[in-house]
Write a protein that holds these residues in place. Structure first.
Motif, mmCIF file in Angstrom:
data_model
loop_
_atom_site.group_PDB
_atom_site.id
_atom_site.type_symbol
_atom_site.label_atom_id
_atom_site.label_comp_id
_atom_site.label_asym_id
_atom_site.label_seq_id
_atom_site.Cartn_x
_atom_site.Cartn_y
_atom_site.Cartn_z
ATOM 1 N N PRO A 62 11.324 -13.524 -10.551
ATOM 2 C CA PRO A 62 10.499 -13.710 -8.760
ATOM 3 C C PRO A 62 8.826 -12.767 -8.945
ATOM 4 C CG PRO A 62 13.129 -12.857 -9.145
ATOM 5 C CD PRO A 62 12.491 -13.239 -10.215
ATOM 6 N N ASP A 63 8.019 -13.215 -8.716
ATOM 7 C CA ASP A 63 6.914 -12.730 -7.938
ATOM 8 C C ASP A 63 6.956 -11.293 -7.584
ATOM 9 O OD1 ASP A 63 4.557 -12.561 -8.427
ATOM 10 O OD2 ASP A 63 3.656 -14.026 -7.262
ATOM 11 N N LEU A 64 7.772 -10.378 -8.096
ATOM 12 C CA LEU A 64 7.626 -9.342 -8.227
ATOM 13 C C LEU A 64 6.543 -7.896 -8.421
ATOM 14 C CD1 LEU A 64 11.356 -8.899 -7.487
ATOM 15 C CD2 LEU A 64 9.777 -8.677 -5.476
ATOM 16 N N VAL A 65 6.036 -7.567 -7.977
ATOM 17 C CA VAL A 65 5.198 -6.261 -8.488
ATOM 18 C C VAL A 65 5.773 -4.469 -7.617
ATOM 19 C CG1 VAL A 65 3.022 -5.121 -8.457
ATOM 20 C CG2 VAL A 65 3.288 -7.362 -8.036
ATOM 21 N N LEU A 66 6.383 -4.073 -7.917
ATOM 22 C CA LEU A 66 6.941 -2.606 -7.493
ATOM 23 C C LEU A 66 7.603 -1.768 -7.820
ATOM 24 C CD1 LEU A 66 10.701 -4.933 -6.872
ATOM 25 C CD2 LEU A 66 9.250 -4.636 -5.296
ATOM 26 N N THR A 67 7.625 -0.638 -7.727
ATOM 27 C CA THR A 67 7.640 1.039 -8.286
ATOM 28 C C THR A 67 8.488 1.203 -8.706
ATOM 29 O OG1 THR A 67 6.061 1.115 -6.211
ATOM 30 C CG2 THR A 67 6.706 3.635 -7.525
ATOM 31 N N ASP A 68 8.256 1.829 -10.679
ATOM 32 C CA ASP A 68 9.342 2.038 -11.277
ATOM 33 C C ASP A 68 9.739 3.153 -11.240
ATOM 34 O OD1 ASP A 68 7.534 3.288 -12.189
ATOM 35 O OD2 ASP A 68 7.530 2.177 -14.410
ATOM 36 N N THR A 69 10.263 3.365 -11.806
ATOM 37 C CA THR A 69 10.812 5.215 -11.543
ATOM 38 C C THR A 69 10.063 6.716 -12.099
ATOM 39 O OG1 THR A 69 12.237 4.948 -13.968
ATOM 40 C CG2 THR A 69 13.394 4.213 -11.502
ATOM 41 N N HIS A 70 8.990 6.062 -12.646
ATOM 42 C CA HIS A 70 8.234 6.750 -12.972
ATOM 43 C C HIS A 70 6.948 6.928 -11.843
ATOM 44 C CE1 HIS A 70 9.462 6.988 -16.704
ATOM 45 N NE2 HIS A 70 10.016 6.340 -16.805
ATOM 46 N N GLY A 71 7.060 6.109 -10.551
ATOM 47 C CA GLY A 71 6.131 6.140 -9.929
ATOM 48 C C GLY A 71 5.071 4.849 -10.048
ATOM 49 N N LYS A 72 5.282 3.880 -11.035
ATOM 50 C CA LYS A 72 3.948 3.599 -10.894
ATOM 51 C C LYS A 72 3.894 1.872 -10.577
ATOM 52 C CE LYS A 72 2.649 6.329 -15.386
ATOM 53 N NZ LYS A 72 2.409 6.627 -16.704
ATOM 54 N N LYS A 73 2.786 1.452 -11.070
ATOM 55 C CA LYS A 73 3.270 -0.016 -10.616
ATOM 56 C C LYS A 73 3.828 -0.572 -11.773
ATOM 57 C CE LYS A 73 -0.015 -3.024 -10.740
ATOM 58 N NZ LYS A 73 -1.348 -3.995 -10.590
ATOM 59 N N PHE A 74 4.858 -2.288 -11.314
ATOM 60 C CA PHE A 74 5.578 -3.012 -12.278
ATOM 61 C C PHE A 74 5.868 -3.879 -11.866
ATOM 62 C CE2 PHE A 74 9.168 -4.363 -14.781
ATOM 63 C CZ PHE A 74 9.609 -3.864 -15.870
ATOM 64 N N ASP A 75 4.712 -5.375 -12.472
ATOM 65 C CA ASP A 75 4.398 -6.757 -12.298
ATOM 66 C C ASP A 75 6.095 -6.793 -13.426
ATOM 67 O OD1 ASP A 75 4.206 -8.768 -13.150
ATOM 68 O OD2 ASP A 75 2.129 -8.495 -11.890
ATOM 69 N N LEU A 76 6.897 -7.521 -12.554
ATOM 70 C CA LEU A 76 7.727 -8.228 -12.895
ATOM 71 C C LEU A 76 7.801 -9.132 -13.792
ATOM 72 C CD1 LEU A 76 11.527 -7.610 -13.130
ATOM 73 C CD2 LEU A 76 11.432 -9.471 -11.387
ATOM 74 N N ARG A 77 7.223 -9.986 -13.361
ATOM 75 C CA ARG A 77 6.588 -11.451 -14.504
ATOM 76 C C ARG A 77 6.382 -11.294 -15.166
ATOM 77 N NH1 ARG A 77 5.440 -16.181 -10.469
ATOM 78 N NH2 ARG A 77 7.308 -16.771 -9.464
ATOM 79 N N GLU A 78 5.036 -9.990 -15.577
ATOM 80 C CA GLU A 78 4.337 -9.271 -16.339
ATOM 81 C C GLU A 78 4.874 -8.821 -17.926
ATOM 82 O OE1 GLU A 78 0.215 -6.566 -16.773
ATOM 83 O OE2 GLU A 78 0.006 -8.679 -15.992
ATOM 84 N N ARG A 79 5.590 -7.931 -16.830
ATOM 85 C CA ARG A 79 6.379 -7.379 -18.512
ATOM 86 C C ARG A 79 7.506 -7.647 -18.744
ATOM 87 N NH1 ARG A 79 5.353 -1.702 -16.353
ATOM 88 N NH2 ARG A 79 6.078 -1.331 -18.244
ATOM 89 N N THR A 80 8.059 -8.523 -18.275
ATOM 90 C CA THR A 80 9.074 -8.941 -18.602
ATOM 91 C C THR A 80 8.856 -10.402 -19.215
ATOM 92 O OG1 THR A 80 9.705 -10.379 -16.733
ATOM 93 C CG2 THR A 80 10.141 -7.444 -17.445
ATOM 94 N N GLN A 81 7.265 -10.604 -19.716
ATOM 95 C CA GLN A 81 7.053 -11.858 -20.685
ATOM 96 C C GLN A 81 7.661 -12.279 -21.924
ATOM 97 O OE1 GLN A 81 5.278 -14.354 -18.948
ATOM 98 N NE2 GLN A 81 5.108 -16.016 -20.791
ATOM 99 N N GLY A 82 8.552 -13.380 -21.756
ATOM 100 C CA GLY A 82 9.754 -13.233 -23.626
ATOM 101 C C GLY A 82 9.958 -12.566 -23.606
ATOM 102 N N LYS A 83 10.927 -11.830 -22.776
ATOM 103 C CA LYS A 83 12.158 -10.969 -23.450
ATOM 104 C C LYS A 83 13.732 -11.051 -22.910
ATOM 105 C CE LYS A 83 8.715 -7.315 -23.714
ATOM 106 N NZ LYS A 83 8.413 -5.089 -23.118
#
Length: 224
Positions: A62-83
């Motif tokens: 999913p192309d999702l940019v949401l907020t993580d538990t620290h209140g910071k932006k989290f780009d799902l595709r970018e942050r989990t790329q290759g993992k």
């Protein structure tokens, strides 16, 4: 209590046996039939004793940019790329399936060597963002595994992201007893570190033993 309509493993396998690769709409917990949901093909390689359903046509992450538990932006595709990544949509006030699912994954993860634990990404996306603030999500997930990633944000954005993987979620509403409930699909989808495609699906009946057996293969990007 939340209504639940399971997309059981037996149902998927029975359908797969009718044709070489059965085409199914993924069902959602507690919701009516939605013909707009995408369909996927179930691999006939999945054995009757397996909790995992291998998909012939993997889902795009999913192309999702949401907020993580620290209140910071989290780009799902970018942050989990290759993992190797497990994604689940649920909510912290859920009385049964959500905490059990996350607990099963957490226990199975702890059985892995430390190096493999560090590779695995487990993402919990709330279906009840009005109540599941970053702080609430963080506290709830810490009790499961402090390394689990919790995401919240705009409901319409979350709903749209879930729908791309055939998972239906509905706005939180009061049940007949006046209790707030969130009705949502209960599938866990595993994404390959090699292709970033969601190629394995688990239903809510997957156990600790199922995840313990499969996670090493998921981490490698292999079929369980």
């Amino acid at each position: 209590m939340r209504k639940t309509t399971k997309m059981s493993k037996k149902t998927l396998l029975a359908a797969a046996g009718l044709v070489t690769a059965a085409t199914l709409a993924l069902s959602a917990c507690g919701s009516s039939d939605d013909s707009s949901q995408p369909v996927t093909e179930v691999s006939t390689e999945a054995g009757a004793n397996k909790a995992a359903t291998v998909l012939d046509k993997p889902f795009e992450k999913p192309d999702l940019v949401l907020t993580d538990t620290h209140g910071k932006k989290f780009d799902l595709r970018e942050r989990t790329q290759g993992k190797p990544t497990l994604i689940y949509f649920g909510y912290t006030h859920c009385p049964d399936v959500c905490p059990l699912t996350m607990s099963n994954i957490a226990v199975a993860k702890k059985s892995l060597p430390k190096a493999e634990q560090d590779k695995l990404q487990v993402v919990f996306v709330t279906t009840d963002p009005d109540r599941d603030t970053p702080a609430v999500l963080g506290k709830w997930l810490k009790a499961q595994d402090p390394d689990f990633i919790g995401l919240t944000g705009d409901f319409a954005t979350i709903q749209g992201g879930a729908r791309t993987m055939g998972i239906s979620i509905e706005p939180t509403q009061k049940d007949k007893n006046g209790k707030l409930v969130s009705m949502h699909g209960t599938q866990v989808i595993a994404f390959s570190p090699k292709t970033n495609g969601g190629y394995v699906l688990y239903g809510e009946d997957a156990t600790v033993d199922d995840y313990t057996k499969d996670l090493p293969k998921i981490i490698e990007g292999a079929k369980p």
